[in-house]
Design a protein around this motif. Structure first.
Motif, PDB file in Angstrom:
ATOM      1  N   ALA A 294       0.817  -1.219   0.000  1.00 33.27           N
ATOM      2  CA  ALA A 294       0.000   0.000   0.000  1.00 33.27           C
ATOM      3  C   ALA A 294       0.849   1.266   0.000  1.00 33.27           C
ATOM      4  O   ALA A 294       0.427   2.299  -0.528  1.00 33.27           O
ATOM      5  N   ASN A 295       2.049   1.178   0.556  1.00 34.70           N
ATOM      6  CA  ASN A 295       2.889   2.376   0.673  1.00 34.70           C
ATOM      7  C   ASN A 295       3.954   2.482  -0.402  1.00 34.70           C
ATOM      8  O   ASN A 295       4.796   3.398  -0.346  1.00 34.70           O
ATOM      9  N   THR A 296       3.948   1.581  -1.366  1.00 35.50           N
ATOM     10  CA  THR A 296       4.830   1.700  -2.528  1.00 35.50           C
ATOM     11  C   THR A 296       3.961   1.619  -3.785  1.00 35.50           C
ATOM     12  O   THR A 296       4.107   0.703  -4.598  1.00 35.50           O
ATOM     13  N   PRO A 297       3.034   2.557  -3.952  1.00 36.43           N
ATOM     14  CA  PRO A 297       2.017   2.437  -5.008  1.00 36.43           C
ATOM     15  C   PRO A 297       2.594   2.376  -6.417  1.00 36.43           C
ATOM     16  O   PRO A 297       2.101   1.616  -7.254  1.00 36.43           O
ATOM     17  N   GLU A 298       3.640   3.161  -6.704  1.00 33.20           N
ATOM     18  CA  GLU A 298       4.178   3.136  -8.058  1.00 33.20           C
ATOM     19  C   GLU A 298       4.787   1.783  -8.396  1.00 33.20           C
ATOM     20  O   GLU A 298       4.581   1.241  -9.475  1.00 33.20           O
ATOM     21  N   ARG A 299       5.524   1.237  -7.440  1.00 34.48           N
ATOM     22  CA  ARG A 299       6.111  -0.084  -7.651  1.00 34.48           C
ATOM     23  C   ARG A 299       5.020  -1.145  -7.791  1.00 34.48           C
ATOM     24  O   ARG A 299       5.049  -2.006  -8.660  1.00 34.48           O
ATOM     25  N   ALA A 300       4.058  -1.072  -6.893  1.00 32.22           N
ATOM     26  CA  ALA A 300       3.004  -2.080  -6.891  1.00 32.22           C
ATOM     27  C   ALA A 300       2.230  -2.067  -8.183  1.00 32.22           C
ATOM     28  O   ALA A 300       1.903  -3.128  -8.762  1.00 32.22           O
ATOM     29  N   LYS A 301       1.901  -0.889  -8.689  1.00 34.10           N
ATOM     30  CA  LYS A 301       1.140  -0.794  -9.925  1.00 34.10           C
ATOM     31  C   LYS A 301       1.965  -1.314 -11.111  1.00 34.10           C
ATOM     32  O   LYS A 301       1.417  -1.930 -12.028  1.00 34.10           O
ATOM     33  N   ALA A 302       3.276  -1.071 -11.061  1.00 37.60           N
ATOM     34  CA  ALA A 302       4.121  -1.549 -12.138  1.00 37.60           C
ATOM     35  C   ALA A 302       4.150  -3.067 -12.203  1.00 37.60           C
ATOM     36  O   ALA A 302       4.423  -3.672 -13.243  1.00 37.60           O
ATOM     37  N   PHE A 303       3.808  -3.695 -11.090  1.00 37.97           N
ATOM     38  CA  PHE A 303       3.807  -5.145 -10.993  1.00 37.97           C
ATOM     39  C   PHE A 303       2.847  -5.768 -12.005  1.00 37.97           C
ATOM     40  O   PHE A 303       3.064  -6.875 -12.491  1.00 37.97           O
ATOM     41  N   THR A 304       1.767  -5.084 -12.331  1.00 39.68           N
ATOM     42  CA  THR A 304       0.764  -5.661 -13.211  1.00 39.68           C
ATOM     43  C   THR A 304       0.898  -5.201 -14.666  1.00 39.68           C
ATOM     44  O   THR A 304      -0.015  -5.394 -15.466  1.00 39.68           O
ATOM     45  N   LYS A 305       2.036  -4.631 -15.023  1.00 36.69           N
ATOM     46  CA  LYS A 305       2.230  -4.189 -16.415  1.00 36.69           C
ATOM     47  C   LYS A 305       3.028  -5.211 -17.188  1.00 36.69           C
ATOM     48  O   LYS A 305       3.824  -5.955 -16.623  1.00 36.69           O
TER      49      LYS A 305
END
Length: 305
Positions: A294-305
């Motif tokens: 939840a606190n690393t949103p940019e990294r987390a979102k990149a996970f699904t690209k």
């Protein structure tokens, strides 16, 4: 009182950068942060220099390039990088390189009268589970103990950032992720960018931590639990690829991984995990895995690209 001079080796790496950031948080009246880097001109080095870190360009294979920076230091963060020298086929060579660099830093610090040394350690898996990148750090711990110099050990567990590197594929509306351990294996880990919080405890009060160990694992979660947390936070369906212990132990699966990682995961799966209570009691803000997502949103979102 003058600020404490702290010299951080590997300042532009994940651990070194975290140590610098937490020390800077306390203010320049508390800590005078110096960082040793291979390049003063890298983007990370420039960013840290702008924040108030004195950057020293040096070669860890040549102590003469950094020894002067240790003069007058109150403490030093030591963390040579095995993975920088490991090409997937040379674990013994990479370990020997790492050991020599760490010994050189420690020896130089002692020559310059640095009263306390803080070392980034890795668990000792014992003779039954040889893991070169862990055994190299065990060698350094034994070296420090033999020298009898004041030191503290900060044990970094499995990095949660590893999850972002795992192979994944899209199947319909869900992501299938290839964790390199069985689905139900509960792995102690943490956010490596929080290691500085634990190092700062030592730098604030080195006498209290002399000869002691800090284990930084702040949560213990399996691939199934990690997938559930990722799914909930990101709002997508993420599942592990269904690896069993039998599947993990198969030569076919292990051939897909660098041998060093196979040894590492076999050891983690085979011995008792450190409990997260110490880490959380020392640093209550330490993330649980779900917090980290939840606190690393940019990294987390990149996970699904």
């Amino acid at each position: 009182m003058a600020p404490k001079k702290i010299v951080v080796f590997g300042i532009t790496g994940v651990q070194g950068g975290s140590v610098a950031c937490y020390l800077l948080e306390d203010g320049k009246d508390k800590f005078d942060v110096w960082g040793v880097s291979r390049s003063k001109t890298s983007a990370k080095a420039k960013e840290l220099e702008k924040a108030g870190v004195t950057i020293v360009e040096a070669d860890l294979d040549d102590p003469s390039t950094y020894e002067a920076a240790l003069k007058g230091a109150d403490n030093v963060w030591v963390n040579a990088n095995f993975w920088l020298y490991y090409d997937g086929t040379n674990p013994d060579e990479a370990a020997a390189h790492e050991v020599q660099q760490n010994k050189d830093v420690i020896d130089a610090a002692i020559r310059q009268g640095v009263p306390h040394i803080t070392f980034s350690a890795v668990r000792d898996f014992g003779d039954k589970f040889p893991v070169p990148h862990a055994d190299s750090k065990v060698t350094i711990v034994k070296y420090l103990e033999k020298l009898g110099h004041d030191h503290a050990l900060v044990y970094a567990p499995w990095f949660w950032t590893n999850v972002l590197l795992f192979p994944r594929r899209k199947e319909g509306d869900k992501w299938v992720v290839s964790w390199p351990v069985p689905d139900n294996a509960r792995i102690p880990g943490f956010d490596p960018e929080q290691v500085g919080a634990y190092a700062r405890l030592v730098f604030r009060d080195p006498e209290a931590w002399s000869g002691k160990k800090i284990f930084c694992a702040s949560d213990i979660v399996s691939p199934v639990e990690q997938a559930a947390a990722l799914s909930e936070v990101l709002g997508v369906d993420i599942v592990p690829h269904g690896l069993t212990r039998e599947g993990f132990d198969s030569p076919e699966f292990q051939a897909q991984l660098p041998h060093e990682l196979v040894l590492n995961y076999k050891a983690i799966l085979s011995i008792e995990n450190p409990k997260p209570e110490q880490a959380r009691s020392l640093y209550p803000e330490a993330y649980y895995f779900k917090d980290w997502v939840a606190n690393t949103p940019e990294r987390a979102k990149a996970f699904t690209k």
